[in-house]
Design an enzyme around this catalytic site. Structure first.
Site, PDB file in Angstrom:
ATOM      1  N   TYR A  79       0.983  -1.253  -0.058  1.00 24.83           N
ATOM      2  CA  TYR A  79      -0.025  -0.125  -0.088  1.00 24.83           C
ATOM      3  C   TYR A  79       1.044   1.310   0.213  1.00 24.83           C
ATOM      4  CZ  TYR A  79      -3.310   3.649   1.853  1.00 24.83           C
ATOM      5  OH  TYR A  79      -3.932   4.609   1.953  1.00 24.83           O
TER       6      TYR A  79
ATOM      7  N   ASP B  90       9.292   2.516  -0.673  1.00 26.27           N
ATOM      8  CA  ASP B  90       8.493   3.306   0.060  1.00 26.27           C
ATOM      9  C   ASP B  90       8.682   3.056   1.525  1.00 26.27           C
ATOM     10  OD1 ASP B  90       4.704   3.355   0.130  1.00 26.27           O
ATOM     11  OD2 ASP B  90       6.400   4.266   1.544  1.00 26.27           O
TER      12      ASP B  90
ATOM     13  N   LYS C 200       4.912   9.381   8.657  1.00 25.71           N
ATOM     14  CA  LYS C 200       5.034   8.751  10.016  1.00 25.71           C
ATOM     15  C   LYS C 200       6.214   9.193  11.103  1.00 25.71           C
ATOM     16  CE  LYS C 200       2.610   4.806   8.061  1.00 25.71           C
ATOM     17  NZ  LYS C 200       1.245   4.969   8.601  1.00 25.71           N
TER      18      LYS C 200
HETATM   19  P1  KE4 Z   1      -0.542   8.490   4.538  1.00 27.14           P
HETATM   20  O1  KE4 Z   1      -1.004   9.256   3.532  1.00 27.14           O
HETATM   21  O2  KE4 Z   1      -1.234   7.671   5.529  1.00 27.14           O
HETATM   22  O3  KE4 Z   1       0.476   9.401   5.622  1.00 27.14           O
HETATM   23  O4  KE4 Z   1       0.724   7.411   4.059  1.00 27.14           O
HETATM   24  C1  KE4 Z   1       0.315   6.399   3.221  1.00 27.14           C
HETATM   25  C2  KE4 Z   1       1.219   5.226   3.251  1.00 27.14           C
HETATM   26  C3  KE4 Z   1       2.232   5.130   2.275  1.00 27.14           C
HETATM   27  N1  KE4 Z   1       3.007   4.135   2.205  1.00 27.14           N
HETATM   28  C4  KE4 Z   1       3.173   3.025   3.086  1.00 27.14           C
HETATM   29  C5  KE4 Z   1       3.835   1.870   3.307  1.00 27.14           C
HETATM   30  C6  KE4 Z   1       2.076   3.186   4.273  1.00 27.14           C
HETATM   31  O5  KE4 Z   1       1.838   2.172   5.061  1.00 27.14           O
HETATM   32  C7  KE4 Z   1       1.067   4.271   4.254  1.00 27.14           C
HETATM   33  C8  KE4 Z   1       0.110   4.531   5.255  1.00 27.14           C
HETATM   34  N2  KE4 Z   1       0.181   3.276   6.128  1.00 27.14           N
HETATM   35  C9  KE4 Z   1      -1.506   3.233   6.723  1.00 27.14           C
HETATM   36  C10 KE4 Z   1      -1.454   1.972   7.900  1.00 27.14           C
HETATM   37  N3  KE4 Z   1      -0.889   0.976   7.252  1.00 27.14           N
HETATM   38  C11 KE4 Z   1      -2.036   4.144   7.396  1.00 27.14           C
HETATM   39  C12 KE4 Z   1      -3.258   3.946   8.244  1.00 27.14           C
HETATM   40  C13 KE4 Z   1      -4.263   4.624   7.597  1.00 27.14           C
HETATM   41  O6  KE4 Z   1      -4.604   4.243   6.436  1.00 27.14           O
HETATM   42  O7  KE4 Z   1      -5.370   4.933   8.605  1.00 27.14           O
END
Ligand code: KE4
Length: 425
Positions: A142, A237, A265
């Site tokens: 993701y 990523d 994060k």
């Molecule tokens: P954000 O846009 O949510 O800050 O980051 C997206 C993203 C990009 N790349 C990786 C590897 C990620 O895990 C994420 C977002 N992770 C999720 C949890 N697996 C965020 C939690 C959520 O969607 O509320």
């Protein structure tokens, strides 16, 4: 009715699904989401006064534990000077320099406001640099919710990416090809089928959005060579793994250097921050020095920079921080492995550093398809059991456990006891 239940009912009337991010709705675990009131160190306390050992840590940022005094003080101090200027600040230079110091592959870095934005921008930079539209991602990884990343898993070699969300035009996903994690043949086949057209390969160097799936021995280095040989960029990523597995994330942990890296994060210390960076010759194409456009009102926000700098500063200067966190995690995950063996249920445990995932399947989990063999009903029962025991896990089988430096042996023993009770029920 608990206050969480009441708040959730109210939230459902004015927020889609009652939450500002889908996974928080507890949809797949058959429970009402706990509305959190406060957090400190390893613990969160909900609006009904119940305290939990927190293995989500805001989905990764809270590697030090919640509300670290150094981070909080830095934020409060920055607030005294104003919240946002929309102009260049010294804090942004300090932050960029610190990231470049900590991650050798980063020659230049641009701050944005989320991991999604970081990935969207890095993909655009790679397409701009190579002049090629096709990118390869992996089923089960993701990368945030930008259109090009929302493609159905498992499309065949010749088929263009198919949207995995309503509202994503086919044109936005047709250039995103999907390969199988840990399966080099699936990547080589795509490079063969789209010779000279692949601009970049993007992956989580440790899968953490299909549960935790480590890269197979040699997988990352072979991807590196394949990209180099074909004039494609390799994008790691590291929104989750960055500053989690070590100062220089997964690329340092595995010794493989990407051309671009995305962060999120941990670099925000709990505030909304993302970043992308890497090779100078690529990053110099980003506006205003080059033709690849990317912008953001609150990018490099001084209060967010203060939080990120405080957190990264602590990670950089704390002696043996990662050795200690990874050793504590190793001890904890070894104990879980013992419980699994004692239970005779054959469940699978994947772990890397302070990331781990207990899969409710007897099949080794090496990619998205094997992760999906997990019994999500059994996971839901386990989640509810642990929640009742005061252990807050990610409300999905396909997420990670995030350990923090604030967790004590007692917290972990309490977690193991609750886990054992579940296995023995
Ligand atoms: P954000 O846009 O949510 O800050 O980051 C997206 C993203 C990009 N790349 C990786 C590897 C990620 O895990 C994420 C977002 N992770 C999720 C949890 N697996 C965020 C939690 C959520 O969607 O509320």
């Amino acid at each position: 009715m608990t206050k969480s239940e009441r708040l959730f009912q109210e939230a459902l009337t004015c927020i889609p699904g009652g939450v500002n991010s889908p996974v928080r709705a507890f949809g797949s675990v058959g429970a009402v989401p706990r509305f959190m009131e406060k957090a400190q160190g390893a613990y969160m306390t909900d609006v009904d006064g119940r305290t939990y050992v927190d293995f989500v840590g805001s989905w990764g940022p809270m590697i030090l534990g919640h509300n670290h005094p150094r981070v909080r003080e830095a934020v409060l101090k920055a607030c005294e000077k104003g919240l946002s200027f929309g102009a260049a600040t010294e804090a942004e230079v300090d932050m960029a320099r610190l990231i470049c110091q900590m991650v050798p592959s980063i020659e230049m870095v641009r701050m944005v406001n989320s991991g999604t934005e970081a990935v969207m921008s890095a993909v655009r930079a790679a397409r701009g640099f190579t002049g090629r539209d096709k990118i390869i991602k992996f089923a089960g990884c993701y990368h945030g919710h930008s259109d090009a990343m929302l493609v159905k898993a498992g499309s065949g070699v010749m088929t263009a990416g198919v949207p995995d969300s309503a509202g994503v035009p086919g044109g936005c996903s047709q250039d995103t090809l999907t390969a199988i994690y840990n399966d080099m043949q699936s990547v080589e086949a795509l490079f063969e089928a789209w010779k000279g057209e692949i601009g970049a390969v993007i992956l989580e160097p440790v899968g953490a959005n299909m549960g935790v799936v480590p890269p197979a021995e040699g997988f990352l280095s072979r991807l590196r060579k394949l990209c180099t040989d074909n004039g494609a960029l390799l994008i790691f990523d590291e929104v989750i793994t960055g500053f989690r597995l070590g100062r220089d994330g997964a690329q340092g942990y595995y010794g493989v250097t990407p051309d671009l890296t995305t962060f999120g994060k941990i670099i925000g210390g709990g505030m909304p921050v993302g970043a992308y960076g890497g090779r100078r010759d690529v990053m110099e194409l980003i506006a205003p020095t080059g033709p690849v456009y990317q912008a953001g009102t609150l990018s490099g926000n001084p209060v967010a920079m203060a939080a990120g700098m405080a957190q990264l500063g602590l990670l950089q200067e704390t002696e043996d921080f990662y050795e200690k966190l990874n050793e504590k995690s190793r001890w904890f995950f070894d104990r879980i492995q013992e419980l699994i063996e004692k239970s005779g249920r054959g469940y699978q445990l994947n772990r890397v550093g302070s990331l781990g995932c207990l899969f409710f399947t007897t099949e080794p989990v090496v990619d998205y398809a094997s992760a999906k063999t997990s019994d999500t009903k059994e996971f839901a029962a386990y989640f509810r059991h642990m929640l009742e025991a005061g252990i807050y896990l990610a409300p999905s089988q396909f997420e990670a456990m995030f350990l923090s430096a604030a967790m004590t042996e007692e917290d972990l023993e309490r977690t193991l006891t609750a886990m054992e009770r579940f296995f023995d029920r």
